[in-house]
Design a protein around this motif. Sequence first.
Motif, PDB file in Angstrom:
ATOM      1  N   VAL A  48     -11.705   3.039   2.983  1.00  0.00           N
ATOM      2  CA  VAL A  48     -12.825   2.456   2.220  1.00  0.00           C
ATOM      3  C   VAL A  48     -12.301   1.645   1.042  1.00  0.00           C
ATOM      4  CG1 VAL A  48     -14.790   3.037   0.728  1.00  0.00           C
ATOM      5  CG2 VAL A  48     -14.509   4.194   2.927  1.00  0.00           C
ATOM      6  N   GLU A  49     -11.391   2.231   0.300  1.00  0.00           N
ATOM      7  CA  GLU A  49     -10.908   1.549  -0.897  1.00  0.00           C
ATOM      8  C   GLU A  49     -10.049   0.331  -0.579  1.00  0.00           C
ATOM      9  OE1 GLU A  49      -9.293   2.731  -5.318  1.00  0.00           O
ATOM     10  OE2 GLU A  49      -9.091   4.211  -3.726  1.00  0.00           O
ATOM     11  N   ALA A  50      -9.349   0.354   0.528  1.00  0.00           N
ATOM     12  CA  ALA A  50      -8.479  -0.768   0.881  1.00  0.00           C
ATOM     13  C   ALA A  50      -9.253  -2.070   1.042  1.00  0.00           C
ATOM     14  CB  ALA A  50      -7.713  -0.464   2.162  1.00  0.00           C
ATOM     15  N   PHE A  51     -10.504  -1.973   1.462  1.00  0.00           N
ATOM     16  CA  PHE A  51     -11.309  -3.180   1.639  1.00  0.00           C
ATOM     17  C   PHE A  51     -11.739  -3.775   0.300  1.00  0.00           C
ATOM     18  CE2 PHE A  51     -11.707  -1.366   5.887  1.00  0.00           C
ATOM     19  CZ  PHE A  51     -11.487  -2.494   6.662  1.00  0.00           C
ATOM     20  N   GLN A  52     -11.525  -3.032  -0.776  1.00  0.00           N
ATOM     21  CA  GLN A  52     -11.929  -3.500  -2.108  1.00  0.00           C
ATOM     22  C   GLN A  52     -10.742  -3.852  -2.998  1.00  0.00           C
ATOM     23  OE1 GLN A  52     -14.413  -0.349  -3.670  1.00  0.00           O
ATOM     24  NE2 GLN A  52     -15.293  -0.006  -1.666  1.00  0.00           N
ATOM     25  N   ARG A  53      -9.538  -3.640  -2.514  1.00  0.00           N
ATOM     26  CA  ARG A  53      -8.348  -3.811  -3.348  1.00  0.00           C
ATOM     27  C   ARG A  53      -7.339  -4.746  -2.664  1.00  0.00           C
ATOM     28  NH1 ARG A  53     -10.534  -1.472  -7.279  1.00  0.00           N
ATOM     29  NH2 ARG A  53     -10.984   0.740  -7.221  1.00  0.00           N
ATOM     30  N   PRO A  54      -6.563  -5.434  -3.479  1.00  0.00           N
ATOM     31  CA  PRO A  54      -5.532  -6.312  -2.908  1.00  0.00           C
ATOM     32  C   PRO A  54      -4.285  -5.521  -2.528  1.00  0.00           C
ATOM     33  CG  PRO A  54      -5.428  -6.405  -5.291  1.00  0.00           C
ATOM     34  CD  PRO A  54      -6.613  -5.518  -4.944  1.00  0.00           C
ATOM     35  N   PHE A  55      -3.497  -6.092  -1.666  1.00  0.00           N
ATOM     36  CA  PHE A  55      -2.177  -5.541  -1.377  1.00  0.00           C
ATOM     37  C   PHE A  55      -1.212  -6.163  -2.376  1.00  0.00           C
ATOM     38  CE2 PHE A  55       2.001  -5.925   0.696  1.00  0.00           C
ATOM     39  CZ  PHE A  55       2.268  -4.574   0.908  1.00  0.00           C
ATOM     40  N   ILE A  56      -0.514  -5.316  -3.134  1.00  0.00           N
ATOM     41  CA  ILE A  56       0.488  -5.790  -4.095  1.00  0.00           C
ATOM     42  C   ILE A  56       1.850  -5.407  -3.513  1.00  0.00           C
ATOM     43  CG2 ILE A  56       1.365  -5.562  -6.455  1.00  0.00           C
ATOM     44  CD1 ILE A  56      -1.540  -4.758  -7.256  1.00  0.00           C
TER      45      ILE A  56
END
Length: 169
Positions: free
Chosen positions: A58-66
């Motif tokens: 769920v959270e991955a869809f709201q956060r960038p990959f750094i």
Amino acid sequence: MTWYVVLVVLVGFERVAELVVSLRNAKWSFAQGGVESGRGHYPFMVVLHTGLLAGCLVEAFQRPFIPALGWTMFALVVLSQGLRWWCISVLGQQWNTRVIVVPGLHLVARGPYKLLKHPNYVAVVIEGIALPLVHTGWITAVVFTVLNIPLLAVRIRSEEAALSAALVK
């Protein structure tokens, strides 16, 4: 993003593999006179670990990959899986997701257990922080960790009491 979803799904399959091993080992333990303790915390543990995987997605869809964070955390996820399966292989039939102890067996003190008292829980803590942070899921990492602390305290107390009562040292 796709590769991260695949990673979380693979960790989910790893959990299923653990359950298969755990069920097989539970049957063996009970056949040897094994005694289960600490059942009360087990359902919460299952929900928390399932929630970790769901929260990651769920959270991955709201956060960038750094990349610097993500690849470092990915390496920690891989290392935590290696440590977990090292624990499973060293404990053999004595390993379980539940607290089942066969009276009269010796306490295992080789492999990672020679270095740490609870290496499997070290793997759980590392994975619970690192897996969400692979894709910057800091809320999932914090929530899992905060909820996992009291769970591990209960789990370790239960496990140590069962081991000290039943195993030969």
